[in-house]
Design a protein around this motif. Structure first.
Motif, PDB file in Angstrom:
ATOM      1  N   TYR A   1       0.835  -1.198   0.000  1.00  0.00           N
ATOM      2  CA  TYR A   1       0.000   0.000   0.000  1.00  0.00           C
ATOM      3  C   TYR A   1       0.874   1.254   0.000  1.00  0.00           C
ATOM      4  O   TYR A   1       1.742   1.420   0.864  1.00  0.00           O
ATOM      5  CB  TYR A   1      -0.917   0.007   1.220  1.00  0.00           C
ATOM      6  CG  TYR A   1      -2.046   1.000   1.116  1.00  0.00           C
ATOM      7  CD1 TYR A   1      -3.213   0.663   0.436  1.00  0.00           C
ATOM      8  CD2 TYR A   1      -1.955   2.260   1.700  1.00  0.00           C
ATOM      9  CE1 TYR A   1      -4.264   1.563   0.336  1.00  0.00           C
ATOM     10  CE2 TYR A   1      -2.997   3.163   1.601  1.00  0.00           C
ATOM     11  CZ  TYR A   1      -4.151   2.812   0.920  1.00  0.00           C
ATOM     12  OH  TYR A   1      -5.184   3.713   0.813  1.00  0.00           O
TER      13      TYR A   1
ATOM     14  N   TRP B   1       0.735  -0.906  -4.776  1.00  0.00           N
ATOM     15  CA  TRP B   1      -0.661  -1.089  -5.149  1.00  0.00           C
ATOM     16  C   TRP B   1      -1.243   0.197  -5.712  1.00  0.00           C
ATOM     17  O   TRP B   1      -0.974   1.294  -5.216  1.00  0.00           O
ATOM     18  CB  TRP B   1      -1.481  -1.522  -3.937  1.00  0.00           C
ATOM     19  CG  TRP B   1      -2.942  -1.705  -4.257  1.00  0.00           C
ATOM     20  CD1 TRP B   1      -3.506  -2.756  -4.903  1.00  0.00           C
ATOM     21  CD2 TRP B   1      -4.004  -0.800  -3.952  1.00  0.00           C
ATOM     22  NE1 TRP B   1      -4.872  -2.577  -5.025  1.00  0.00           N
ATOM     23  CE2 TRP B   1      -5.198  -1.368  -4.448  1.00  0.00           C
ATOM     24  CE3 TRP B   1      -4.064   0.438  -3.311  1.00  0.00           C
ATOM     25  CZ2 TRP B   1      -6.433  -0.767  -4.318  1.00  0.00           C
ATOM     26  CZ3 TRP B   1      -5.298   1.069  -3.180  1.00  0.00           C
ATOM     27  CH2 TRP B   1      -6.466   0.461  -3.681  1.00  0.00           C
TER      28      TRP B   1
ATOM     29  N   ARG C   1      -5.171   1.397  -7.292  1.00  0.00           N
ATOM     30  CA  ARG C   1      -6.546   0.944  -7.516  1.00  0.00           C
ATOM     31  C   ARG C   1      -6.913   0.925  -8.989  1.00  0.00           C
ATOM     32  O   ARG C   1      -7.596   0.009  -9.464  1.00  0.00           O
ATOM     33  CB  ARG C   1      -7.517   1.856  -6.754  1.00  0.00           C
ATOM     34  CG  ARG C   1      -8.987   1.448  -6.886  1.00  0.00           C
ATOM     35  CD  ARG C   1      -9.868   2.338  -6.040  1.00  0.00           C
ATOM     36  NE  ARG C   1      -9.817   3.730  -6.470  1.00  0.00           N
ATOM     37  CZ  ARG C   1     -10.569   4.226  -7.461  1.00  0.00           C
ATOM     38  NH1 ARG C   1     -11.415   3.444  -8.112  1.00  0.00           N
ATOM     39  NH2 ARG C   1     -10.478   5.495  -7.788  1.00  0.00           N
TER      40      ARG C   1
ATOM     41  N   ARG D   1      -6.856  -2.156   7.657  1.00  0.00           N
ATOM     42  CA  ARG D   1      -7.823  -1.391   6.853  1.00  0.00           C
ATOM     43  C   ARG D   1      -7.357  -1.274   5.410  1.00  0.00           C
ATOM     44  O   ARG D   1      -8.144  -1.410   4.470  1.00  0.00           O
ATOM     45  CB  ARG D   1      -8.012  -0.001   7.460  1.00  0.00           C
ATOM     46  CG  ARG D   1      -8.983   0.885   6.691  1.00  0.00           C
ATOM     47  CD  ARG D   1      -9.161   2.217   7.365  1.00  0.00           C
ATOM     48  NE  ARG D   1      -9.781   2.072   8.678  1.00  0.00           N
ATOM     49  CZ  ARG D   1     -10.029   3.097   9.496  1.00  0.00           C
ATOM     50  NH1 ARG D   1      -9.701   4.319   9.132  1.00  0.00           N
ATOM     51  NH2 ARG D   1     -10.602   2.880  10.670  1.00  0.00           N
ATOM     52  N   GLU D   2      -6.065  -1.019   5.216  1.00  0.00           N
ATOM     53  CA  GLU D   2      -5.513  -0.897   3.860  1.00  0.00           C
ATOM     54  C   GLU D   2      -5.569  -2.220   3.112  1.00  0.00           C
ATOM     55  O   GLU D   2      -5.871  -2.263   1.920  1.00  0.00           O
ATOM     56  CB  GLU D   2      -4.078  -0.377   3.944  1.00  0.00           C
ATOM     57  CG  GLU D   2      -3.990   1.075   4.419  1.00  0.00           C
ATOM     58  CD  GLU D   2      -2.584   1.474   4.850  1.00  0.00           C
ATOM     59  OE1 GLU D   2      -2.365   2.663   5.133  1.00  0.00           O
ATOM     60  OE2 GLU D   2      -1.701   0.583   4.930  1.00  0.00           O
TER      61      GLU D   2
ATOM     62  N   LYS E   1      -7.716  -4.640   3.515  1.00  0.00           N
ATOM     63  CA  LYS E   1      -9.104  -4.883   3.118  1.00  0.00           C
ATOM     64  C   LYS E   1      -9.464  -4.063   1.887  1.00  0.00           C
ATOM     65  O   LYS E   1     -10.157  -4.548   0.985  1.00  0.00           O
ATOM     66  CB  LYS E   1     -10.055  -4.554   4.278  1.00  0.00           C
ATOM     67  CG  LYS E   1      -9.993  -5.542   5.419  1.00  0.00           C
ATOM     68  CD  LYS E   1     -11.161  -5.374   6.380  1.00  0.00           C
ATOM     69  CE  LYS E   1     -11.089  -4.054   7.119  1.00  0.00           C
ATOM     70  NZ  LYS E   1     -12.180  -3.935   8.128  1.00  0.00           N
ATOM     71  N   LYS E   2      -8.985  -2.831   1.833  1.00  0.00           N
ATOM     72  CA  LYS E   2      -9.244  -1.987   0.672  1.00  0.00           C
ATOM     73  C   LYS E   2      -8.591  -2.579  -0.569  1.00  0.00           C
ATOM     74  O   LYS E   2      -9.218  -2.642  -1.649  1.00  0.00           O
ATOM     75  CB  LYS E   2      -8.708  -0.576   0.933  1.00  0.00           C
ATOM     76  CG  LYS E   2      -8.924   0.387  -0.226  1.00  0.00           C
ATOM     77  CD  LYS E   2      -8.386   1.771   0.117  1.00  0.00           C
ATOM     78  CE  LYS E   2      -8.567   2.737  -1.047  1.00  0.00           C
ATOM     79  NZ  LYS E   2      -8.057   4.088  -0.707  1.00  0.00           N
ATOM     80  N   MET E   3      -7.351  -3.025  -0.443  1.00  0.00           N
ATOM     81  CA  MET E   3      -6.660  -3.624  -1.588  1.00  0.00           C
ATOM     82  C   MET E   3      -7.386  -4.868  -2.076  1.00  0.00           C
ATOM     83  O   MET E   3      -7.506  -5.109  -3.275  1.00  0.00           O
ATOM     84  CB  MET E   3      -5.211  -3.955  -1.205  1.00  0.00           C
ATOM     85  CG  MET E   3      -4.312  -2.741  -1.086  1.00  0.00           C
ATOM     86  SD  MET E   3      -2.548  -3.182  -0.954  1.00  0.00           S
ATOM     87  CE  MET E   3      -2.452  -3.664   0.760  1.00  0.00           C
TER      88      MET E   3
ATOM     89  N   ARG F   1     -10.594  -5.610  -1.824  1.00  0.00           N
ATOM     90  CA  ARG F   1     -11.880  -5.269  -2.442  1.00  0.00           C
ATOM     91  C   ARG F   1     -11.709  -4.593  -3.791  1.00  0.00           C
ATOM     92  O   ARG F   1     -12.546  -4.754  -4.685  1.00  0.00           O
ATOM     93  CB  ARG F   1     -12.689  -4.336  -1.525  1.00  0.00           C
ATOM     94  CG  ARG F   1     -13.176  -4.950  -0.232  1.00  0.00           C
ATOM     95  CD  ARG F   1     -14.267  -4.070   0.381  1.00  0.00           C
ATOM     96  NE  ARG F   1     -13.875  -2.663   0.438  1.00  0.00           N
ATOM     97  CZ  ARG F   1     -13.264  -2.096   1.472  1.00  0.00           C
ATOM     98  NH1 ARG F   1     -12.954  -2.815   2.529  1.00  0.00           N
ATOM     99  NH2 ARG F   1     -12.951  -0.798   1.447  1.00  0.00           N
ATOM    100  N   LYS F   2     -10.637  -3.824  -3.951  1.00  0.00           N
ATOM    101  CA  LYS F   2     -10.512  -2.957  -5.116  1.00  0.00           C
ATOM    102  C   LYS F   2      -9.391  -3.399  -6.067  1.00  0.00           C
ATOM    103  O   LYS F   2      -8.791  -2.573  -6.756  1.00  0.00           O
ATOM    104  CB  LYS F   2     -10.290  -1.512  -4.664  1.00  0.00           C
ATOM    105  CG  LYS F   2     -11.467  -0.947  -3.866  1.00  0.00           C
ATOM    106  CD  LYS F   2     -11.230   0.493  -3.460  1.00  0.00           C
ATOM    107  CE  LYS F   2     -12.418   1.048  -2.682  1.00  0.00           C
ATOM    108  NZ  LYS F   2     -13.655   1.120  -3.479  1.00  0.00           N
ATOM    109  N   SER F   3      -9.127  -4.695  -6.107  1.00  0.00           N
ATOM    110  CA  SER F   3      -8.127  -5.244  -7.035  1.00  0.00           C
ATOM    111  C   SER F   3      -8.775  -6.340  -7.867  1.00  0.00           C
ATOM    112  O   SER F   3      -8.592  -7.536  -7.598  1.00  0.00           O
ATOM    113  CB  SER F   3      -6.926  -5.803  -6.258  1.00  0.00           C
ATOM    114  OG  SER F   3      -6.334  -4.821  -5.446  1.00  0.00           O
TER     115      SER F   3
END
Length: 222
Positions: free
Chosen positions: A59, A85, A87, A141-142, A144-146, A148-150
């Motif tokens: 991240y 990473w 998005r 948190r980061e 989880k974002k990676m 979901r958005k990869s």
């Protein structure tokens, strides 16, 4: 052996428009382990014989942080790759790696909120392919974002790790006690998938790093 995380860090420094200053940035550090020079642990690094590969999807500025443990994995596992990473614009090298027929990509992530059909608890090696364990390196948190958005990771199975012991990672405070640092997760993944030597070497390397880092904090060397 090249440490891909350090290579990524150097690349980001070279291309940065402004200097990134992590906590303790004025401290003279070893350029490899990023610990205070008097606490350098590089002499104890042992490269393992390993039939698996690792990919660290990092991240944003994670590679700059002295507390990051992803680079410890790249110290131990010879076939290692690291990418920043993004998005909307993933690095071409990452996409090429994921499409390489020599590898068998597997995303390492908790089973919660993952489609059940994607979840595996061990890796069955495919003939002629090397497992490529993909670690999402950042805060919880980061990560989880990676995840979901990869969308380029959606086609791969998800290896869920549920170690029995609680985290001994004291460099950061996770929201939940069961959440582990990236290197700790890698220790479990390697051990549970037949890479005993790599797991042992990485565990010792992590302990050495953690102890030196905390010693530096107590003596204001980090």
């Amino acid at each position: 052996m090249e440490n891909s995380v350090l290579a990524l860090r150097a690349q980001q420094i070279a291309s940065a428009r402004r200097e990134f200053k992590a906590r303790g940035s004025k401290l003279p550090r070893c350029e490899r382990c990023l610990l205070a020079q008097p606490l350098c642990i590089c002499a104890g690094i042992q490269v393992a014989e390993c039939d698996s590969a690792v990919c660290l999807l990092m991240y944003h500025n994670e590679s700059f942080k002295p507390s990051n443990t992803g680079r410890l994995i790249a110290d131990i596992v010879p076939d290692n790759h690291a990418f920043r990473w993004d998005r909307t614009d993933p690095e071409p090298g990452l996409l090429t790696l994921l499409e390489d027929p020599a590898y068998q990509p597997v995303v390492v992530f908790p089973a919660e909120n993952v489609e059940p059909e994607r979840v595996v608890h061990s890796v069955t090696r495919q003939s002629g392919k090397k497992p490529l364990f993909i670690f999402l390196d950042g805060t919880w948190r980061e990560a989880k974002k990676m995840f979901r958005k990869s969308p380029y990771l959606d086609q791969f199975p998800v290896l869920s790790v549920t170690p029995e012991s609680l985290s001994d990672y004291k460099l950061r405070v996770a929201p939940h006690a069961h959440q582990l640092g990236t290197a700790e997760v890698a220790c479990v993944v390697l051990a549970e998938n037949g890479e005993t030597q790599a797991a042992e070497y990485l565990t010792q390397h992590f302990v050495d790093f953690r102890d030196a880092y905390l010693k530096g904090k107590k003596s204001k060397l980090s």
